[in-house]
Design an enzyme around this catalytic site. Sequence first.
Site, PDB file in Angstrom:
ATOM      1  N   ASP A  83       0.845  -1.194   0.000  1.00  0.00           N
ATOM      2  CA  ASP A  83       0.000   0.000   0.000  1.00  0.00           C
ATOM      3  C   ASP A  83       0.878   1.240   0.000  1.00  0.00           C
ATOM      4  OD1 ASP A  83      -2.838   1.250   0.627  1.00  0.00           O
ATOM      5  OD2 ASP A  83      -1.396   2.229   1.962  1.00  0.00           O
ATOM      6  N   TYR A  86       3.100  10.266  -0.310  1.00  0.00           N
ATOM      7  CA  TYR A  86       4.182   9.757   0.525  1.00  0.00           C
ATOM      8  C   TYR A  86       5.539  10.078  -0.130  1.00  0.00           C
ATOM      9  CZ  TYR A  86       0.465   6.894   2.653  1.00  0.00           C
ATOM     10  OH  TYR A  86      -0.688   6.449   3.250  1.00  0.00           O
ATOM     11  N   LEU A 133       0.233  -0.368  14.721  1.00  0.00           N
ATOM     12  CA  LEU A 133       1.204  -0.244  15.807  1.00  0.00           C
ATOM     13  C   LEU A 133       1.271   1.186  16.327  1.00  0.00           C
ATOM     14  CD1 LEU A 133       4.080  -2.452  14.342  1.00  0.00           C
ATOM     15  CD2 LEU A 133       2.459  -3.070  16.143  1.00  0.00           C
ATOM     16  N   ARG A 163       2.068   3.841  14.824  1.00  0.00           N
ATOM     17  CA  ARG A 163       3.318   4.447  14.363  1.00  0.00           C
ATOM     18  C   ARG A 163       4.466   4.224  15.358  1.00  0.00           C
ATOM     19  NH1 ARG A 163       2.820  10.272  11.998  1.00  0.00           N
ATOM     20  NH2 ARG A 163       4.797   9.581  11.071  1.00  0.00           N
ATOM     21  N   LYS A 179       8.994   0.325  22.203  1.00  0.00           N
ATOM     22  CA  LYS A 179      10.349   0.872  22.066  1.00  0.00           C
ATOM     23  C   LYS A 179      10.412   2.384  22.293  1.00  0.00           C
ATOM     24  CE  LYS A 179      11.698  -2.766  18.827  1.00  0.00           C
ATOM     25  NZ  LYS A 179      12.122  -3.087  17.435  1.00  0.00           N
ATOM     26  N   ARG A 190       5.000  12.731  14.337  1.00  0.00           N
ATOM     27  CA  ARG A 190       4.614  12.181  15.643  1.00  0.00           C
ATOM     28  C   ARG A 190       4.896  13.162  16.772  1.00  0.00           C
ATOM     29  NH1 ARG A 190       7.571   6.419  15.092  1.00  0.00           N
ATOM     30  NH2 ARG A 190       9.037   7.784  13.967  1.00  0.00           N
ATOM     31  N   GLY A 203       4.346  -0.918   8.266  1.00  0.00           N
ATOM     32  CA  GLY A 203       5.473  -0.295   7.595  1.00  0.00           C
ATOM     33  C   GLY A 203       6.790  -0.822   8.124  1.00  0.00           C
ATOM     34  N   ARG A 207      11.256   0.193   7.842  1.00  0.00           N
ATOM     35  CA  ARG A 207      12.315   1.037   7.295  1.00  0.00           C
ATOM     36  C   ARG A 207      13.481   0.209   6.760  1.00  0.00           C
ATOM     37  NH1 ARG A 207      11.344   6.362   9.281  1.00  0.00           N
ATOM     38  NH2 ARG A 207      12.889   7.009   7.753  1.00  0.00           N
ATOM     39  N   GLN A 211      12.977  -5.309   9.840  1.00  0.00           N
ATOM     40  CA  GLN A 211      11.649  -4.947  10.332  1.00  0.00           C
ATOM     41  C   GLN A 211      10.551  -5.597   9.500  1.00  0.00           C
ATOM     42  OE1 GLN A 211      11.496  -0.662  10.350  1.00  0.00           O
ATOM     43  NE2 GLN A 211      12.782  -0.466  12.173  1.00  0.00           N
TER      44      GLN A 211
END
Length: 329
Positions: free
Chosen positions: A52, A57, A223, A225, A231, A244, A296, A298, A302
């Site tokens: 997606d 973006y 999650l 973000r 974490k 954020r 998502g 990075r 992940q």
Amino acid sequence: MIYRKLGQTDLELSVITFGAWAAGGWMWGSTDRKQAIEAIKASYEVGVSSIDTAPIYGQGTSEEIVGEAIKEIPRDRVQLLTKFGMRWDLSSPKGDFAMHSADNNGHPIDIYKYAGQESVIKECEDSLRRLGTDYIDLLQIHWPDSTTPIAETFEAVAKLIEQGKVRYAGVCNYHVEQMKEAEQVLSLASNQVPFSMVQRDIQQEVVPYCLEQHKGILAYSPLQRGLLTGKIKPGHHFAAGDSREGSKYYTDAFIRATNAFLEKLKPLAEEKNATLAQLVLRWTVEQPGITVALAGARNAQQSVQNAAAMNIDLSEDEIGLITKWVDAL
């Protein structure tokens, strides 16, 4: 990996769908193009077949990265989901003003929610070019545009479907009445909406409607973000340009309350040999009405970890216990 049909379509999506917002860098404080491409490729290798993205973006960057990542994969083995309706490149303002922002190079941009017919067609053509494909599996309006009749917007999408450039139409961030209005023009496959353990507004109206009408739900930010990974600690400083910073979900008080809740989940996660993020994703896709969760990444590590969430077995009792804790948040 588990695959589910989206609504009443024949489109099968991987239950963990790669969310490529962060890959574009915009509002995430930059991107590493090479790592983002590797993340998508690694995700595909472990069964994540759907991706997606959206033009906004990174102002085309995310779509270009997706196109680069999938160019050696047979087209019918991936499902490309993108959007339209967030314009940063208008010669004159149109639609609903969304926000002042900055591109990945720090240049100021003004973003408008605009879904006029000519804009829908243009955005689709641009997306096809950036993605390196001749069709889009699911084309979604990104946000409602109050200045353009919904019928006009979806008449344009219907034309794209007739031309074979789009397979199915979806919406994002639509409430039930907006969905009903769009449905008068063409059949919607889905609604993409925010849903997480700490943001469950859609359970009031959107989920019941989608269940009743057999529409898919793509849950974004499952999650929250990064918040629900455990974490993020009080006092966390985000990179410049990261949206954020200042959000209510990332105040010290909210982070403390969330982390206290996550402490309850830790023993179960350890028992399942899973991370907190994996447990949260597994719970999310077991909620009524949720078809897939957008996750998502990075980097490759992940993305592989996200996909592994589907290897966790949760009993009905365990799902119910987690839900009880969620309700007490």
